[in-house]
Motif scaffolding. Structure first.
Motif, short mmCIF file in Angstrom:
data_model
loop_
_atom_site.label_atom_id
_atom_site.label_comp_id
_atom_site.label_asym_id
_atom_site.label_seq_id
_atom_site.Cartn_x
_atom_site.Cartn_y
_atom_site.Cartn_z
N ILE A 105 0.84 -1.21 0.00
CA ILE A 105 0.00 0.00 0.00
C ILE A 105 0.87 1.25 0.00
N GLN A 106 1.90 1.28 0.85
CA GLN A 106 2.81 2.41 0.90
C GLN A 106 3.46 2.64 -0.46
N THR A 107 3.90 1.57 -1.08
CA THR A 107 4.57 1.69 -2.38
C THR A 107 3.62 2.25 -3.43
N LEU A 108 2.42 1.71 -3.48
CA LEU A 108 1.46 2.18 -4.47
C LEU A 108 1.08 3.64 -4.25
N ILE A 109 0.86 4.00 -3.00
CA ILE A 109 0.43 5.37 -2.72
C ILE A 109 1.57 6.36 -2.92
N ASN A 110 2.74 6.05 -2.43
CA ASN A 110 3.83 7.03 -2.39
C ASN A 110 4.69 7.10 -3.65
N HIS A 111 4.88 5.98 -4.36
CA HIS A 111 5.89 5.97 -5.41
C HIS A 111 5.37 5.62 -6.80
N LEU A 112 4.17 5.04 -6.89
CA LEU A 112 3.71 4.63 -8.21
C LEU A 112 2.53 5.46 -8.71
N ILE A 113 1.63 5.85 -7.79
CA ILE A 113 0.38 6.45 -8.24
C ILE A 113 0.26 7.92 -7.84
N LEU A 114 0.56 8.24 -6.58
CA LEU A 114 0.31 9.59 -6.10
C LEU A 114 1.10 10.65 -6.86
N ILE A 115 2.28 10.31 -7.30
CA ILE A 115 3.11 11.28 -8.01
C ILE A 115 2.40 11.78 -9.26
N SER A 116 1.66 10.88 -9.93
CA SER A 116 1.02 11.24 -11.19
C SER A 116 -0.41 11.74 -11.02
N TYR A 117 -1.15 11.20 -10.04
CA TYR A 117 -2.59 11.44 -10.00
C TYR A 117 -3.08 12.27 -8.82
N CYS A 118 -2.28 12.46 -7.80
CA CYS A 118 -2.76 13.23 -6.67
C CYS A 118 -2.77 14.72 -7.00
N PRO A 119 -3.52 15.51 -6.26
CA PRO A 119 -3.58 16.96 -6.51
C PRO A 119 -2.19 17.59 -6.41
N VAL A 120 -2.01 18.68 -7.09
CA VAL A 120 -0.73 19.39 -7.07
C VAL A 120 -0.43 19.82 -5.63
N GLY A 121 0.80 19.67 -5.25
CA GLY A 121 1.19 20.05 -3.90
C GLY A 121 1.33 18.87 -2.96
N TYR A 122 0.91 17.67 -3.42
CA TYR A 122 1.04 16.50 -2.56
C TYR A 122 2.46 15.97 -2.66
N HIS A 123 3.09 15.76 -1.54
CA HIS A 123 4.46 15.26 -1.51
C HIS A 123 4.46 13.87 -0.90
N PRO A 124 4.91 12.85 -1.66
CA PRO A 124 4.89 11.49 -1.16
C PRO A 124 5.84 11.31 0.02
N ASN A 125 5.45 10.43 0.92
CA ASN A 125 6.29 10.14 2.08
C ASN A 125 7.38 9.15 1.71
N VAL A 126 8.36 9.07 2.58
CA VAL A 126 9.35 8.02 2.47
C VAL A 126 8.62 6.69 2.68
N LEU A 127 9.09 5.63 1.98
CA LEU A 127 8.35 4.36 1.98
C LEU A 127 8.00 3.88 3.37
N PHE A 128 8.95 3.89 4.29
CA PHE A 128 8.69 3.41 5.64
C PHE A 128 8.83 4.52 6.67
N ASP A 129 8.30 5.68 6.32
CA ASP A 129 8.24 6.77 7.27
C ASP A 129 7.42 6.30 8.48
N PRO A 130 7.94 6.38 9.71
CA PRO A 130 7.27 5.77 10.87
C PRO A 130 5.83 6.21 11.08
N LYS A 131 5.57 7.51 10.96
CA LYS A 131 4.23 8.00 11.29
C LYS A 131 3.14 7.45 10.37
N PRO A 132 3.25 7.58 9.03
CA PRO A 132 2.20 7.01 8.18
C PRO A 132 2.18 5.48 8.19
#
Length: 362
Positions: A105-132
């Motif tokens: 889920i982290q990989t799909l959200i942060n590195h494959l999909i969000l970069i292209s399809y999320c609203p402008v201004g969204y910054h993906p997290n590090v894959l295993f960022d502790p908080k998310p």
């Protein structure tokens, strides 16, 4: 009565419905659950993020993994490991599958999909960022916990219902067996009485046959139900007393009293007769052959008080050999039918046996 049984391996954690026309209804319950869960998550996280589009997007990524984890858990892990006592293996597989799902889920959200399809201004997290990562682990375990709880609760309820059903059937079978024992016991005694009359070539024998026929009809055909009317039971008792009166003649001093209204009252069939049979069997003096018998039947505020009083004699050396088939039988039936909601007292005095029974009536 104790019963043990494992949880059944069922195919639904919300409801089990009859086989015919079930599939669509069962999936309707499942679909409703996931719809409510999805709406709650989207609205809640959309409010927290102040961005409902992002909440919808993230949950659409999570939902397929939730489905795989939940149904894999309730269809495979719980039956295969948890319900068979393999708790460590269950815990390891559940945690590993959850970690793998969160990583994907982290990989799909942060590195494959969000970069292209999320609203402008969204910054993906590090894959295993502790908080998310901790947040998504908590969300995933929460869904697994809720669905596992529903599954196990439903299976426990079903299991208890099956146990109660089996116990109820067992009690019913035992009651039928006990009741069936009364009939040969009673007929044996009555046929002995008839035999003694025929030996004496008594003119009362034909009347005994008629009375006995009526009693047989009642016992074999009319007492099959779980309950009968008190009126019918009293008629049955009266027929039995008439039979014994024919046998004893003037040697029987009988006092049979009925107090209160017997209409519309119900009880289990063949419940009272064994006490009267016992009085005739053990209350007769060998020397005089006389029996003084008092039977009282009172209706008191929806309850029945039944009392039998007969003489007590010392010349009963062989009675212990035959003691108790009828009384043990009826005591067991009373326990099965009424549990602790009855009173039975058997009080031998110096000159009398006093048996009193207090039971609720329907």
């Amino acid at each position: 009565m104790q019963s043990t049984a494992s949880f059944p391996h069922r195919t639904a954690f919300f409801t089990d419905l009859p086989a015919q026309g079930v599939l669509s209804q069962r999936w309707a319950y499942h679909s409703l659950f996931w719809l409510v869960l999805s709406l709650y998550n989207i609205l809640y996280f959309g409010f927290l993020l102040n961005n409902y589009t992002q909440a919808i997007f993230e949950y659409s990524v999570k939902l397929p993994f939730y489905l795989i984890l939940v149904y894999g858990n309730i269809y495979y892990l719980i039956p295969r490991f948890l319900l068979t006592g393999k708790y460590f293996q269950y815990f390891v597989f559940l945690v590993l599958s959850t970690l793998l799902s969160v990583a994907i889920i982290q990989t799909l959200i942060n590195h494959l999909i969000l970069i292209s399809y999320c609203p402008v201004g969204y910054h993906p997290n590090v894959l295993f960022d502790p908080k998310p990562t901790a947040k998504r682990m908590f969300d995933t375990f929460s869904v697994l916990g809720v669905t596992s709880g529903l599954k196990l609760t439903k299976d426990w309820i079903d299991n208890q219902e099956k146990i109660k059903e089996l116990e109820g059937q067992s009690v019913k079978n035992e009651l039928e067996f006990l009741k069936s024992q009364i009939q040969p016991h009673f007929f044996f005694n009555t046929l002995n009485n008839l035999y003694s009359l025929t030996i004496k070539k008594s003119d009362l024998a034909p009347e005994v046959v008629v009375k006995l026929s009526g009693l047989m009809s009642y016992m074999l055909y009319e007492s099959d139900s779980h309950e009968t009317t008190l009126k019918k039971e009293i008629e049955h008792i009266q027929n039995y007393l008439d039979l014994e009166s024919l046998r004893f003649g003037k040697r029987l001093n009988l006092d049979f009293e009925i107090e209160g209204s017997i209409e519309q009252r119900k009880l289990a069939p063949l419940l009272l007769l064994p006490f009267i049979e016992n009085a005739f069997k053990h209350g007769t003096s060998h020397e005089t052959g006389i029996l003084d018998l008092k039977i009282t039947l009172k209706i008191l505020k929806g309850k029945l008080l039944f009392v039998v009083v007969n003489p007590r004699f010392d010349n009963s050396s062989n009675r212990k050999k035959h003691k108790g088939l009828g009384l043990k039988n009826v005591q067991r039936r009373l326990a099965l039918l009424y549990g602790n909601n009855y009173e039975l007292n058997i009080e031998p005095t110096e000159k009398q046996y006093v048996i009193s029974l207090f039971i609720p009536l329907k």
